[in-house]
Design an enzyme around this catalytic site. Structure first.
Site, PDB file in Angstrom:
ATOM      1  N   GLN A 140      -6.983  18.236  43.472  1.00 26.00           N
ATOM      2  CA  GLN A 140      -6.454  17.191  44.358  1.00 26.00           C
ATOM      3  C   GLN A 140      -7.316  17.227  45.614  1.00 26.00           C
ATOM      4  O   GLN A 140      -7.150  18.093  46.467  1.00 26.00           O
ATOM      5  CB  GLN A 140      -4.987  17.437  44.694  1.00 26.00           C
ATOM      6  CG  GLN A 140      -4.424  16.524  45.774  1.00 26.00           C
ATOM      7  CD  GLN A 140      -4.520  15.051  45.446  1.00 26.00           C
ATOM      8  OE1 GLN A 140      -4.380  14.670  44.292  1.00 26.00           O
ATOM      9  NE2 GLN A 140      -4.762  14.216  46.452  1.00 26.00           N
ATOM     10  N   PRO A 265       1.272  17.685  43.644  1.00 24.88           N
ATOM     11  CA  PRO A 265       2.008  17.451  44.895  1.00 24.88           C
ATOM     12  C   PRO A 265       2.309  16.000  45.240  1.00 24.88           C
ATOM     13  O   PRO A 265       3.023  15.742  46.203  1.00 24.88           O
ATOM     14  CB  PRO A 265       1.088  18.079  45.953  1.00 24.88           C
ATOM     15  CG  PRO A 265      -0.289  17.969  45.385  1.00 24.88           C
ATOM     16  CD  PRO A 265      -0.118  18.136  43.897  1.00 24.88           C
ATOM     17  N   GLY A 267       3.010  11.648  43.941  1.00 22.07           N
ATOM     18  CA  GLY A 267       3.502  10.799  42.861  1.00 22.07           C
ATOM     19  C   GLY A 267       2.372  10.442  41.924  1.00 22.07           C
ATOM     20  O   GLY A 267       2.497  10.487  40.705  1.00 22.07           O
ATOM     21  N   MET A 269      -2.293  10.076  42.031  1.00 23.79           N
ATOM     22  CA  MET A 269      -3.554  10.088  42.759  1.00 23.79           C
ATOM     23  C   MET A 269      -4.514   9.188  42.013  1.00 23.79           C
ATOM     24  O   MET A 269      -4.780   9.388  40.825  1.00 23.79           O
ATOM     25  CB  MET A 269      -4.111  11.516  42.878  1.00 23.79           C
ATOM     26  CG  MET A 269      -5.453  11.586  43.595  1.00 23.79           C
ATOM     27  SD  MET A 269      -5.334  10.995  45.299  1.00 23.79           S
ATOM     28  CE  MET A 269      -6.965  10.268  45.511  1.00 23.79           C
ATOM     29  N   GLU A 270      -5.059   8.221  42.737  1.00 19.90           N
ATOM     30  CA  GLU A 270      -5.806   7.119  42.157  1.00 19.90           C
ATOM     31  C   GLU A 270      -7.230   7.478  41.755  1.00 19.90           C
ATOM     32  O   GLU A 270      -8.161   6.697  41.972  1.00 19.90           O
ATOM     33  CB  GLU A 270      -5.824   5.957  43.147  1.00 19.90           C
ATOM     34  CG  GLU A 270      -6.528   6.240  44.467  1.00 19.90           C
ATOM     35  CD  GLU A 270      -5.652   6.816  45.559  1.00 19.90           C
ATOM     36  OE1 GLU A 270      -6.069   6.773  46.727  1.00 19.90           O
ATOM     37  OE2 GLU A 270      -4.544   7.325  45.256  1.00 19.90           O
ATOM     38  N   GLU A 295      -0.833   2.952  41.702  1.00 19.43           N
ATOM     39  CA  GLU A 295      -2.122   3.620  41.479  1.00 19.43           C
ATOM     40  C   GLU A 295      -3.150   2.652  40.902  1.00 19.43           C
ATOM     41  O   GLU A 295      -4.339   2.726  41.234  1.00 19.43           O
ATOM     42  CB  GLU A 295      -1.933   4.832  40.562  1.00 19.43           C
ATOM     43  CG  GLU A 295      -0.944   5.873  41.070  1.00 19.43           C
ATOM     44  CD  GLU A 295      -1.180   6.299  42.505  1.00 19.43           C
ATOM     45  OE1 GLU A 295      -2.342   6.309  42.956  1.00 19.43           O
ATOM     46  OE2 GLU A 295      -0.187   6.606  43.202  1.00 19.43           O
ATOM     47  N   TYR A 395       1.866   3.517  54.474  1.00 20.94           N
ATOM     48  CA  TYR A 395       2.302   2.737  53.316  1.00 20.94           C
ATOM     49  C   TYR A 395       3.198   1.573  53.753  1.00 20.94           C
ATOM     50  O   TYR A 395       2.898   0.409  53.469  1.00 20.94           O
ATOM     51  CB  TYR A 395       3.088   3.620  52.339  1.00 20.94           C
ATOM     52  CG  TYR A 395       2.307   4.748  51.725  1.00 20.94           C
ATOM     53  CD1 TYR A 395       1.883   4.689  50.403  1.00 20.94           C
ATOM     54  CD2 TYR A 395       2.009   5.901  52.452  1.00 20.94           C
ATOM     55  CE1 TYR A 395       1.181   5.729  49.819  1.00 20.94           C
ATOM     56  CE2 TYR A 395       1.301   6.947  51.887  1.00 20.94           C
ATOM     57  CZ  TYR A 395       0.884   6.858  50.569  1.00 20.94           C
ATOM     58  OH  TYR A 395       0.177   7.889  50.006  1.00 20.94           O
TER      59      TYR A 395
END
Length: 631
Positions: A140, A265, A267, A269-270, A295, A395
């Site tokens: 990550q 960690p 929801g 990761m794109e 995503e 966001y």
């Protein structure tokens, strides 16, 4: 600071405060990573190579590193001296490579190895995996953790194509397009589209894949594969088709997803070509598939068009939430049309606005709970990391800004052509908030809307703290049932005995969340008698039996904030045990704060100590701060 004074710039003048590199001196033409995964040593070693253009006759290359072992450095394949400077918290140790000759084009290579302090990687022993066949590794890198995986210009301002070559004893995925490779335990990937360092990703373990659409595959550990396939196969291609209609063609070719172990960690990761996602999405009711819409939207906002520094993170996430809700609304509209509904466009708008209402409530709640300086759209990150500032603000306040602009500029009919223009203009580039505003003027001024833009309070939107200077007028039809039931509970004495499980049987998941969230807010302002909470638990027993993590979190938030429970109570013990099963920070961080603030601080710390080894380094570090263990 006056926003208008910062407009009309061809390239951003914003200096990224979160990098120690001299990234402005070079253009990265091509990046290559040659990696070796060692599960025995729990590290990744290898060589990174950069093909550079020297833009300013710079006499040294300075790269970001964090807790890396640097073995050798090469300039144009000749070994050279290097200096790993002292660590400068919280941003790492600059790696300085002097250039004997100042030339326009050069190739830099560095041999390196990660250490036990690498914040980008998590190694999971096979006993802790679901399949228990072999160890597992995943990365990550967002926001500034790539520098702990490999030396780099660790800033979203720098983008380049990547080539990946990996040796690992286990099946491996990376953020690129797979290339056939005949070498045993060797994997190759190409990413021809320029990406920043934070989008470099690797996962290796006992993985299997299944189709979830004509251009999408889901990967996960074999015992979970069928459940993951079912969760996403209904919606994935529909999301892609709607997104392409909104913006333009999806150009990454494949959109795949990897469902990770519970310690992931976030929801999602794109990572390009292979979204990494939390297993909390596998709710067995497809209610959390909206995360995949989010995503996917990053394939345009963030991955193709990128914030130039993390101080302008809202450009990534505000746009992505805006697109996510347009995608969800578009799919709802399509499905209503398939059912023969005449006003199918309205059906989609109801869904979009309902999601926006939930987001607005999250925004208002977030403003109450985080330091005020982090409630601005444009952050100041000179002395803190993006992880410290991370919240729902970029966001939801970012979405609110875009929804406000859509509203004042004339609705989606006027805003959609601008959206396409914006994503074409900045494709493959990074930009700041001022360039975004300048592009609004560039597009709308010829259409006679300069006065509208001049009326926008840009300074308050970008630099103002707290909730935005705008009260949105959302379509509340799907929300009104939730509000009505909340109000009925607010007048409990008058309505005693009139509640039943049937009150909520017809709710879809987001209606449950809105009801629970607004009831929690109501009870926080005026706490009812313990009897009310007991009645809630008795009448709505299905909430106590829920397997959906969103509902588990919201239900416990409502109950534990009553301060009616002791550490030994079963509901508290069950919640503490549940925290050990979720590494997603959306649930872990507020969950530990909930125990600390409303039940017992010692219990919160003891629970964290018990499960600490299960969490990802990023989550672990943030929960430690939340519990005051680093002070």
């Amino acid at each position: 600071m006056n926003v208008n004074e910062l407009r009309s710039r061809a390239a951003s003048q914003e200096q990224d405060p979160c990098t120690l590199s001299n990234y402005r001196g070079f253009e990265v033409v091509q990046s290559s990573l040659d990696l070796n995964v060692s599960f025995e040593k729990k590290n990744v070693s290898g060589t990174v190579t950069y093909e550079l253009k020297n833009l300013k006759s710079t006499t040294e290359v300075v790269l970001d590193t964090s807790f890396l072992d640097i073995e050798q450095a090469f300039v144009d394949e000749k070994a050279v001296d290097f200096k790993l400077e002292a660590r400068k918290e919280p941003f790492g140790s600059p790696l300085v490579i002097k250039l004997a000759n100042v030339v326009e084009k050069l190739k830099i290579s560095i041999k390196f190895a990660t250490t036990e302090n690498c914040s980008a990687l998590q190694f999971i022993d096979k006993e802790a995996t679901d399949s228990k066949v072999c160890d597992y590794l995943f990365s990550q890198c967002q926001a500034i953790h790539a520098r702990s995986l490999f030396p780099c210009f660790d800033t979203p301002a720098v983008k380049s194509p990547y080539s990946f070559h990996v040796k690992s004893p286990s099946y491996t995925l990376m953020s690129g397009r797979p290339v056939e490779c005949s070498e045993e335990n060797t994997y190759r990937f190409e990413q021809p589209i320029p990406i920043p360092s934070y989008l470099v990703a690797i996962a290796s373990g006992n993985l299997a894949g299944a189709p979830i659409g004509p251009r999408s595959t889901v990967y996960t550990e074999p015992p979970n594969l069928k459940a993951c396939q079912w969760e996403f196969e209904k919606d994935m291609e529909n999301f892609l088709v709607v997104a392409e209609d909104l913006i333009y063609k999806y150009e990454w070719l494949k959109y795949d997803a990897l469902i990770l172990p519970s310690s992931f960690p976030y929801g999602g990761m794109e990572n390009p070509n292979i979204t990494f996602a939390t297993p909390t999405l596998i709710s067995k009711d497809r209610s959390q598939v909206k995360v995949m819409a989010h995503e996917l939207a990053h394939s345009w906002s963030g991955n193709l068009v990128t914030n130039c520094t993390w101080e302008h993170f809202w450009l990534n996430e505000g746009w992505t939430v805006y697109l996510e809700r347009r995608i969800l609304g578009g799919v709802a509209s399509y499905e209503a049309k398939q059912r023969g509904e005449k006003d199918y466009v309205d059906a989609g708008e109801k869904v979009r606005h309902f999601a926006a209402i939930l987001g607005w409530n999250d925004l208002v709640d977030t403003v109450k709970t985080i330091p005020s300086q982090y409630t601005r759209l444009v952050w100041d990150l000179k002395t803190v990391t993006p992880d410290d500032a991370f919240s729902k603000i970029p966001y939801e306040k970012g979405f609110s800004f875009l929804f406000y602009l859509e509203t004042v500029l004339g609705g989606t009919d006027e805003f959609d052509p601008f959206m396409k223009h914006y994503f074409k203009k900045y494709r493959y580039k990074s930009l700041d908030s001022y360039q975004f505003i300048d592009t609004l003027y560039e597009f709308f001024e010829p259409k006679g809307k300069k006065d509208v833009l001049d009326s926008v309070d840009w300074n308050t939107w970008l630099y103002g703290e707290g909730v935005p200077p705008f009260t949105p007028k959302y379509d509340t039809r799907l929300a009104d049932e939730c509000y009505h039931l909340r109000d009925k509970w607010a007048a409990y004495e008058q309505n005693k005995g009139q509640f039943s499980a049937s009150d909520i049987e017809h709710f879809e998941v987001n209606q449950h969340l809105l009801f629970l969230g607004t009831l929690t807010e109501l009870f926080s302002n005026k706490k009812p008698a313990p009897e009310v909470y007991e009645e809630l638990r008795k009448v709505y027993h299905q909430y106590s039996e829920a397997s959906n993590c969103e509902i588990i979190a919201s239900w416990n938030d409502l109950l534990l904030k009553s301060e009616n429970f002791k550490p030994s109570d079963k509901i508290v013990q069950n919640f503490a045990t549940w925290l050990g099963t979720v590494g997603r920070m959306k649930f872990a961080r507020p969950g530990y704060k909930l125990l600390k603030d409303y039940v017992d601080k010692d219990l919160a710390i003891a629970t964290f100590r018990k499960f600490e080894s299960r969490y990802h380094p990023i989550c672990k570090a943030m929960v430690r701060k939340d519990l005051g263990l680093d002070s």
